[in-house]
Design a protein around this motif. Structure first.
Motif, PDB file in Angstrom:
ATOM      1  N   GLY A   9     -37.877  14.263  19.122  1.00 20.09           N
ATOM      2  CA  GLY A   9     -37.559  15.147  20.240  1.00 20.09           C
ATOM      3  C   GLY A   9     -36.611  16.279  19.887  1.00 20.09           C
ATOM      4  N   ILE A  10     -36.085  16.300  18.650  1.00 26.35           N
ATOM      5  CA  ILE A  10     -35.294  17.456  18.211  1.00 26.35           C
ATOM      6  C   ILE A  10     -36.189  18.339  17.351  1.00 26.35           C
ATOM      7  CG2 ILE A  10     -33.323  18.281  16.877  1.00 26.35           C
ATOM      8  CD1 ILE A  10     -31.742  15.917  17.725  1.00 26.35           C
ATOM      9  N   ALA A  11     -36.386  19.572  17.796  1.00 26.68           N
ATOM     10  CA  ALA A  11     -37.218  20.529  17.068  1.00 26.68           C
ATOM     11  C   ALA A  11     -36.411  21.165  15.935  1.00 26.68           C
ATOM     12  CB  ALA A  11     -37.731  21.603  18.027  1.00 26.68           C
ATOM     13  N   VAL A  12     -37.129  21.824  15.027  1.00 24.10           N
ATOM     14  CA  VAL A  12     -36.453  22.565  13.954  1.00 24.10           C
ATOM     15  C   VAL A  12     -36.856  24.035  14.020  1.00 24.10           C
ATOM     16  CG1 VAL A  12     -36.091  20.650  12.352  1.00 24.10           C
ATOM     17  CG2 VAL A  12     -38.259  21.912  12.284  1.00 24.10           C
TER      18      VAL A  12
ATOM     19  N   ARG B 212     -42.011  25.871  24.681  1.00 29.31           N
ATOM     20  CA  ARG B 212     -42.744  24.634  24.379  1.00 29.31           C
ATOM     21  C   ARG B 212     -42.342  24.066  23.024  1.00 29.31           C
ATOM     22  NH1 ARG B 212     -48.586  25.609  24.139  1.00 29.31           N
ATOM     23  NH2 ARG B 212     -48.294  27.815  24.563  1.00 29.31           N
ATOM     24  N   ALA B 213     -42.263  24.929  22.019  1.00 28.67           N
ATOM     25  CA  ALA B 213     -41.869  24.459  20.686  1.00 28.67           C
ATOM     26  C   ALA B 213     -40.439  23.933  20.695  1.00 28.67           C
ATOM     27  CB  ALA B 213     -42.016  25.585  19.666  1.00 28.67           C
ATOM     28  N   ALA B 214     -39.546  24.629  21.431  1.00 30.62           N
ATOM     29  CA  ALA B 214     -38.140  24.209  21.484  1.00 30.62           C
ATOM     30  C   ALA B 214     -37.989  22.831  22.114  1.00 30.62           C
ATOM     31  CB  ALA B 214     -37.323  25.238  22.259  1.00 30.62           C
ATOM     32  N   PHE B 215     -38.893  22.498  23.031  1.00 32.11           N
ATOM     33  CA  PHE B 215     -38.870  21.176  23.661  1.00 32.11           C
ATOM     34  C   PHE B 215     -39.832  20.193  22.990  1.00 32.11           C
ATOM     35  CE2 PHE B 215     -37.148  23.241  27.720  1.00 32.11           C
ATOM     36  CZ  PHE B 215     -35.881  22.715  27.536  1.00 32.11           C
ATOM     37  N   SER B 216     -40.231  20.517  21.740  1.00 31.37           N
ATOM     38  CA  SER B 216     -41.078  19.636  20.918  1.00 31.37           C
ATOM     39  C   SER B 216     -42.418  19.314  21.575  1.00 31.37           C
ATOM     40  CB  SER B 216     -40.330  18.340  20.565  1.00 31.37           C
ATOM     41  OG  SER B 216     -39.217  18.621  19.752  1.00 31.37           O
TER      42      SER B 216
ATOM     43  N   ALA C  66     -27.408  16.677  14.873  1.00 26.14           N
ATOM     44  CA  ALA C  66     -28.303  15.967  15.788  1.00 26.14           C
ATOM     45  C   ALA C  66     -27.526  15.116  16.788  1.00 26.14           C
ATOM     46  CB  ALA C  66     -29.272  15.101  14.998  1.00 26.14           C
ATOM     47  N   GLU C  67     -26.368  14.601  16.358  1.00 32.00           N
ATOM     48  CA  GLU C  67     -25.563  13.759  17.247  1.00 32.00           C
ATOM     49  C   GLU C  67     -25.014  14.541  18.440  1.00 32.00           C
ATOM     50  OE1 GLU C  67     -22.535  11.695  15.070  1.00 32.00           O
ATOM     51  OE2 GLU C  67     -23.965  10.798  13.675  1.00 32.00           O
ATOM     52  N   ALA C  68     -24.958  15.867  18.297  1.00 34.96           N
ATOM     53  CA  ALA C  68     -24.505  16.718  19.411  1.00 34.96           C
ATOM     54  C   ALA C  68     -25.601  16.914  20.457  1.00 34.96           C
ATOM     55  CB  ALA C  68     -24.037  18.068  18.876  1.00 34.96           C
ATOM     56  N   LYS C  69     -26.806  16.404  20.155  1.00 36.72           N
ATOM     57  CA  LYS C  69     -27.950  16.431  21.087  1.00 36.72           C
ATOM     58  C   LYS C  69     -28.413  17.839  21.476  1.00 36.72           C
ATOM     59  CE  LYS C  69     -27.371  11.795  23.018  1.00 36.72           C
ATOM     60  NZ  LYS C  69     -26.374  11.312  22.049  1.00 36.72           N
ATOM     61  N   PRO C  70     -28.571  18.738  20.504  1.00 33.96           N
ATOM     62  CA  PRO C  70     -29.249  19.991  20.823  1.00 33.96           C
ATOM     63  C   PRO C  70     -30.750  19.719  20.949  1.00 33.96           C
ATOM     64  CG  PRO C  70     -28.893  19.882  18.466  1.00 33.96           C
ATOM     65  CD  PRO C  70     -28.280  18.622  19.057  1.00 33.96           C
ATOM     66  N   ASP C  71     -31.476  20.680  21.472  1.00 37.03           N
ATOM     67  CA  ASP C  71     -32.940  20.554  21.507  1.00 37.03           C
ATOM     68  C   ASP C  71     -33.560  20.991  20.189  1.00 37.03           C
ATOM     69  OD1 ASP C  71     -33.375  19.839  24.428  1.00 37.03           O
ATOM     70  OD2 ASP C  71     -32.135  21.639  24.583  1.00 37.03           O
ATOM     71  N   VAL C  72     -32.880  21.918  19.501  1.00 37.23           N
ATOM     72  CA  VAL C  72     -33.394  22.493  18.259  1.00 37.23           C
ATOM     73  C   VAL C  72     -32.254  22.597  17.251  1.00 37.23           C
ATOM     74  CG1 VAL C  72     -34.630  24.455  17.218  1.00 37.23           C
ATOM     75  CG2 VAL C  72     -34.927  23.966  19.670  1.00 37.23           C
ATOM     76  N   ILE C  73     -32.545  22.289  15.991  1.00 36.79           N
ATOM     77  CA  ILE C  73     -31.601  22.577  14.904  1.00 36.79           C
ATOM     78  C   ILE C  73     -32.215  23.666  14.039  1.00 36.79           C
ATOM     79  CG2 ILE C  73     -30.529  21.673  12.796  1.00 36.79           C
ATOM     80  CD1 ILE C  73     -30.140  19.026  14.245  1.00 36.79           C
TER      81      ILE C  73
ATOM     82  N   GLY D 218     -42.726  20.761  17.462  1.00 33.94           N
ATOM     83  CA  GLY D 218     -41.334  21.204  17.537  1.00 33.94           C
ATOM     84  C   GLY D 218     -40.928  21.991  16.312  1.00 33.94           C
ATOM     85  N   PHE D 219     -41.578  23.158  16.104  1.00 35.81           N
ATOM     86  CA  PHE D 219     -41.273  24.010  14.962  1.00 35.81           C
ATOM     87  C   PHE D 219     -41.312  25.463  15.403  1.00 35.81           C
ATOM     88  CE2 PHE D 219     -43.371  26.179  11.097  1.00 35.81           C
ATOM     89  CZ  PHE D 219     -42.161  26.652  10.629  1.00 35.81           C
ATOM     90  N   ILE D 220     -40.173  26.140  15.260  1.00 37.34           N
ATOM     91  CA  ILE D 220     -40.041  27.567  15.558  1.00 37.34           C
ATOM     92  C   ILE D 220     -39.838  28.285  14.234  1.00 37.34           C
ATOM     93  CG2 ILE D 220     -38.621  29.342  16.682  1.00 37.34           C
ATOM     94  CD1 ILE D 220     -37.752  27.003  18.649  1.00 37.34           C
ATOM     95  N   PHE D 221     -40.686  29.269  13.938  1.00 35.88           N
ATOM     96  CA  PHE D 221     -40.503  30.016  12.688  1.00 35.88           C
ATOM     97  C   PHE D 221     -39.361  31.013  12.839  1.00 35.88           C
ATOM     98  CE2 PHE D 221     -41.121  33.710   9.985  1.00 35.88           C
ATOM     99  CZ  PHE D 221     -41.181  33.108   8.740  1.00 35.88           C
TER     100      PHE D 221
END
Length: 341
Positions: free
Chosen positions: A276-279, A8-12, A251-258, A311-314
């Motif tokens: 829509g890009i999580a961190v 869920r977090a990875a998909f914001s 971000a331009e590479a369109k990952p779901d998470v950076i 969209g935040f993964i520790f």
């Protein structure tokens, strides 16, 4: 797995707390890891599905993390292509046949899926053991990082040979990067087919590059890989040391998470990314050497900074060091798991 905290977090999507996993969470800071490592070589551990599964499960059983990550190495693709890889205690990875010229590049194979089947087998064993409890993250090394090991013949402090290669022989560098990228796409799609729930692309040494060189020799290949993944319901995490600098390009590479290193203000990075890009990140792993009161204070400060951000993964800004006390890692994870927004 769609309902898991991590996915869920990875998909914001909203979560009641940040999910937690840590790079190198199944590793040398654990006594139980050494109990296994003292019986087998590192490559034996990677290539024996049951053993890879045993190591993958250590942080699941001992730390209670929210996502497991496949036990393997970013250099297995380079070895499958023909790199003569060995690991020496205290030295790290070494290639006995480093890439020096075009004929060395031509000698590297790209039809290597069969040689990496042991990874797919390990994923299936791990998923049987996880039994749907938490997601499993697969991964690969990004082309530039793998290229640097092939050219340097191992780890490097200054990447002198790599940079000389990029500057003096850019056409050959692109030829090599293209080969690695093609293998990486096949390899990651194989992991998806075998059953991973998420993927991370590790560009560990991107920080060695200038902005222009990152764009030319790293970013375009990472973007090409991500675009070719069968990623329906599979979040893709892009990590590099240097993400605090390169995040706009990443971000331009369109990952779901950076996944962000510890040099940046995470909230500022998040607010400058497309919606829509999580961190993921970004605690300095060295904090885990500190007193527990300090560990708790630093984690909660990061959480307050990120309050209200979906969209935040520790995670850490990089991996756990081998001599960090196990109790401190466990404590940090407990602090995260007790937190509520």
């Amino acid at each position: 797995m769609k309902d898991s905290l991590f996915i869920r977090a990875a998909f914001s999507q909203p979560t009641e707390r940040p999910p937690v996993w840590m790079m190198r969470q199944a590793g040398r800071f654990m006594k139980e890891y050494w109990d296994i490592k003292n019986k087998y070589s590192f490559l034996e551990m990677c290539k024996t599905p049951e053993i890879a599964a045993d190591v993958t499960m250590l942080p699941v059983d001992l730390l209670g993390i929210d996502a497991a990550i496949l036990f393997s190495d970013i250099l297995v693709t380079a070895e499958a292509m023909g790199g003569e890889l060995s690991f020496t205690q205290g030295v790290g990875p070494k290639f006995a046949n480093p890439v020096r010229n075009e004929s060395d590049i031509d000698a590297l194979q790209t039809d290597v899926a069969d040689k990496l089947q042991y990874v797919a087998d390990a994923i299936q064993v791990i998923q049987q053991r996880l039994n749907g409890a938490i997601p499993l993250i697969g991964f690969a090394g990004a082309p530039f990082t793998v290229l640097s090991y092939l050219i340097e013949g191992g780890s490097s402090k200054d990447f002198k040979l790599t940079k000389l290669f990029l500057n003096n022989q850019p056409e050959l560098a692109h030829k090599l990067l293209k080969k690695i990228a093609d293998v990486t796409v096949t390899y990651l799609n194989m992991q998806i087919k075998a059953g991973v729930n998420a993927l991370q692309l590790f560009d560990s040494w991107a920080l060695a590059l200038s902005w222009d060189d990152y764009s030319e020799f790293s970013h375009q290949y990472n973007a090409g890989i991500i675009a070719q993944l069968d990623r329906k319901d599979i979040p893709v995490i892009s990590f590099c040391k240097g993400s605090s600098v390169f995040a706009p390009l990443m971000a331009e590479a369109k990952p779901d998470v950076i996944s962000v290193d510890w040099n940046a203000d995470l909230k500022q990075i998040k607010n400058n990314l497309p919606k829509g890009i999580a961190v993921q990140g970004n605690l300095d792993p060295f904090i885990l050497y500190a007193d527990k009161a300090v560990i708790k204070k630093k984690i909660l400060h990061l959480f307050e900074r990120m309050r209200g951000e979906e969209g935040f993964i520790f995670n850490l800004g990089h991996g756990i060091m081998p001599d960090i006390p196990f109790d401190n890692v466990k404590y940090a994870i407990d602090v995260v798991k007790e937190f509520r927004y």
